[in-house]
Every structure is written in C-alpha cells, then in structure tokens.
Design an enzyme around this catalytic site. Structure first.
Site, PDB file in Angstrom:
ATOM      1  N   THR A 180      31.797 -28.512 -24.876  1.00  0.00           N
ATOM      2  CA  THR A 180      32.983 -28.667 -24.036  1.00  0.00           C
ATOM      3  C   THR A 180      32.563 -29.000 -22.608  1.00  0.00           C
ATOM      4  O   THR A 180      31.487 -28.611 -22.178  1.00  0.00           O
ATOM      5  CB  THR A 180      33.759 -27.336 -24.075  1.00  0.00           C
ATOM      6  OG1 THR A 180      34.257 -27.179 -25.389  1.00  0.00           O
ATOM      7  CG2 THR A 180      34.885 -27.277 -23.079  1.00  0.00           C
ATOM      8  N   THR A 231      33.438 -22.123 -21.446  1.00  0.00           N
ATOM      9  CA  THR A 231      32.971 -22.773 -22.670  1.00  0.00           C
ATOM     10  C   THR A 231      32.372 -21.723 -23.585  1.00  0.00           C
ATOM     11  O   THR A 231      31.698 -20.802 -23.123  1.00  0.00           O
ATOM     12  CB  THR A 231      31.932 -23.869 -22.385  1.00  0.00           C
ATOM     13  OG1 THR A 231      31.459 -24.368 -23.647  1.00  0.00           O
ATOM     14  CG2 THR A 231      30.749 -23.352 -21.573  1.00  0.00           C
ATOM     15  N   GLY A 232      32.642 -21.848 -24.879  1.00  0.00           N
ATOM     16  CA  GLY A 232      32.112 -20.867 -25.821  1.00  0.00           C
ATOM     17  C   GLY A 232      33.033 -20.731 -27.010  1.00  0.00           C
ATOM     18  O   GLY A 232      33.888 -21.594 -27.242  1.00  0.00           O
TER      19      GLY A 232
HETATM   20  N1  ASP Z   1      35.693 -23.265 -26.150  1.00  0.00           N
HETATM   21  C1  ASP Z   1      35.800 -24.402 -27.036  1.00  0.00           C
HETATM   22  C2  ASP Z   1      36.757 -24.099 -28.143  1.00  0.00           C
HETATM   23  O1  ASP Z   1      36.701 -23.011 -28.685  1.00  0.00           O
HETATM   24  C3  ASP Z   1      34.491 -24.799 -27.618  1.00  0.00           C
HETATM   25  C4  ASP Z   1      33.401 -25.054 -26.632  1.00  0.00           C
HETATM   26  O2  ASP Z   1      33.393 -24.478 -25.539  1.00  0.00           O
HETATM   27  O3  ASP Z   1      32.519 -25.875 -26.927  1.00  0.00           O
HETATM   28  O4  ASP Z   1      37.509 -24.953 -28.523  1.00  0.00           O
END
Ligand code: ASP
Length: 313
Positions: A180, A231-232
């Site tokens: 992300t 992000t996560g």
């Molecule tokens: N937070 C994003 C999601 O769960 C994924 C990511 O951060 O890569 O959609």
C-alpha cells in the site's frame, strides 16, 4: 517547517530477499514520489496537493500495490481503495472497490471536493469517476505478472494474503509484505493532510474493504494533532481504530506524535497480532515512521534539508 513523509507498504521485507536491482527500483520509486510531493510544498502549495502529487507517482509505479500493479482479488480483478483528508477543515474523500481508475487518489480528492459526500463505493464511485472526467484505463494497464502469479498460487484456496513477492504457498504464509502507498504532509502554513491508496490484499473476497479508505483508521488528518497514513493487515487496523487513536492520544493525553504512534503500533496493534506500520506528521512539521514488521518502505524530507529513504529496520 514543511515536511513530507511517504510509505510504500510494510511487512517481512528483509535484505536477504532483495536483489540490488529490486532494491534500487523501490528506492528510486520512493525518491521520485518524494520529489514530486515536496516540490508542491516548496512552491508554497498545500499539504493536500503535496500528498496527492506523491501518491500519483506511487500509483503509477508498477512495484507498489496501488493503481497500476495492484493485487488481484479472489475473482482475478483489481479492486482499489483510497482516501484523502485535509486537516485544516477535516474535509475528507474516500473510495472503495473501484476498478479501472488510473489514480484512485484523484477520485478520492474529487469525492472530497465535489460530491457532497465523504465515501463512495463500487459502481457508484466508478460512475462518479466517469461523470467527473477522471482518467480510466483498461484492465491490461493494471496487470503485472508477479501479482498475477501471487494470486494464482492461492486463488483456489480461501486464503487471502498480504502483498508479497514470493510465489510458493509456504512462503506466502510466512512471508507477508504490504505494498500500500501513503503520504502525510505539513505545509508552510502548518496545515496537515494525509492520503492512502491500495489494491488491498491478494485473493481478498469480492467486496472486501480494508483500512486504507476508512477515515480515522488507515487515513486521518487534523491540524490540531497529526496526519497519519497506515499500512499493514487492514482487519486489525480497523479493530484498533488505528490512526484516530494516535490523534486521541495526542489530544487527550498530550503524548507526542512519536509516543502516540509507538503506543498504537507497538502495543495496541501488536496485542491484536496486527502487523504493519504508519507514518505521521504533526503541526510543527515533526515526523515519525513506526512499524512492528521487519521493514517498511519509507522516506521523508523537510525544509530544514533533512531527508532519508529507508526500507529495513
Ligand atoms: N492495509 C491494506 C489493506 O488491508 C494492505 C496494505 O497495507 O498493504 O487493505
């Protein structure tokens, strides 16, 4: 002091898995996005326009899981989420489950400015994009072989997976990465903004929405406290009400940005097994980048001339 901070995702990003070419490609992508966004601040532009400019570069970059290069859903298509928030007015715009929009962050900004709403999803959001003349692209534009291979490896299972580069199932389970993208900025007037854009998680269920487009969760900005982009593993960030919690810890418990982010990322999210991180900036232009995973693609630059581009812990 004006400051821009960006991220390109967090997760099990370790040097041993990286080739020098790939590392350079990620660093170059981050640098280009940082320059585009920081140029806006240097010219006296707003924090909102700076975060938008940085995100457009990352969305156009095939290595990051947003816009071009977004991951595949269970149905084998890309559905993208994005949000932007202006800390000076608390105006916000978000979109979820959109397809074929070249720059989801542009659409989120259009929702903020011209829709009388905060959050549009699915077909309604796509129709709004067409009406507003937002740039669309065919499916092929978003295609990337490595994301397709990631999806193929797990498409027949019920498993959904965080963004990653390894193609073997065992490795998918173990090796979680997130791609992300996000940006936060403090402009010369001391106004704050945050923006986040994502393809979400590989093999996610049709209609699944992550934390990124949710105001107060993956994205939040308030001149009184901070601007945050996360992000996560989205599900855990939603349950932790992650970014608004940072703002509350600053507002009601007078913690510093760094302290508040530490509590949310290293205590609250950790207790939920929520892997990932966040970037933040406060009204003085002080920034923080905190993550509980092995790495997070990240970079910052401020008007004191301080700058850095980092990947690993
Ligand atoms: N937070 C994003 C999601 O769960 C994924 C990511 O951060 O890569 O959609």
């Amino acid at each position: 002091m004006h400051t821009l901070v960006i991220h390109g995702g967090a997760g099990t990003i370790v040097k041993d898995d990286m080739t020098p070419e790939l590392e350079k490609a990620y660093m170059d992508g981050l640098r280009d996005a940082l320059s585009a966004g920081f140029a806006v601040l240097e010219e006296g532009g707003t924090a909102v326009n700076a975060v938008k400019a940085a995100l457009v570069v990352l969305e156009d970059h095939i290595l990051f899981n947003a816009g071009r290069g977004a991951v595949f859903t269970k149905k084998g298509v890309q559905e993208m989420d994005a949000a932007i928030m202006d800390g000076s007015s608390l105006a916000a715009g978000a979109v979820a489950g959109i397809r074929n929009v070249r720059n989801p962050i542009e659409l989120a900004a259009e929702v903020m400015r011209n829709s009388n709403h905060v959050f549009l999803s699915g077909k309604g959001a796509n129709d709004f994009a067409i009406k507003q003349g937002i740039k669309l692209e065919p499916d092929e534009y978003f295609f990337s072989q490595f994301r397709y291979d990631q999806w193929k490896a797990i498409r027949d299972s019920d498993r959904y997976s965080l963004d990653h580069t390894h193609l073997h199932l065992e490795e998918l389970m173990r090796d979680k990465k997130f791609g992300t993208v996000g940006a936060v900025a403090c402009d010369a007037q001391g106004h704050l903004a945050a923006a986040t854009s994502t393809g979400g998680m590989t093999n996610k269920k049709y209609g699944r929405i992550g934390d990124s487009p949710l105001i107060g969760i993956g994205t939040y900005a308030n001149d009184a406290t901070c601007a945050i982009s996360c992000t996560g593993h989205g599900e855990m960030f939603i349950r932790a009400v992650a970014s608004y919690d940072v703002s509350c810890l600053m507002e009601y418990r007078q913690l510093s940005l760094q302290e508040a982010m530490d509590v949310v990322v290293n205590k609250k999210l950790k207790s939920l097994n929520g892997e990932g991180g966040m970037i933040g900036v406060d009204g003085k232009g002080q920034h923080a980048m905190v993550f509980n995973s092995a790495g997070m693609y990240r970079a910052y630059k401020n008007s004191r001339g301080e700058t850095d581009v980092l990947i690993y812990r």
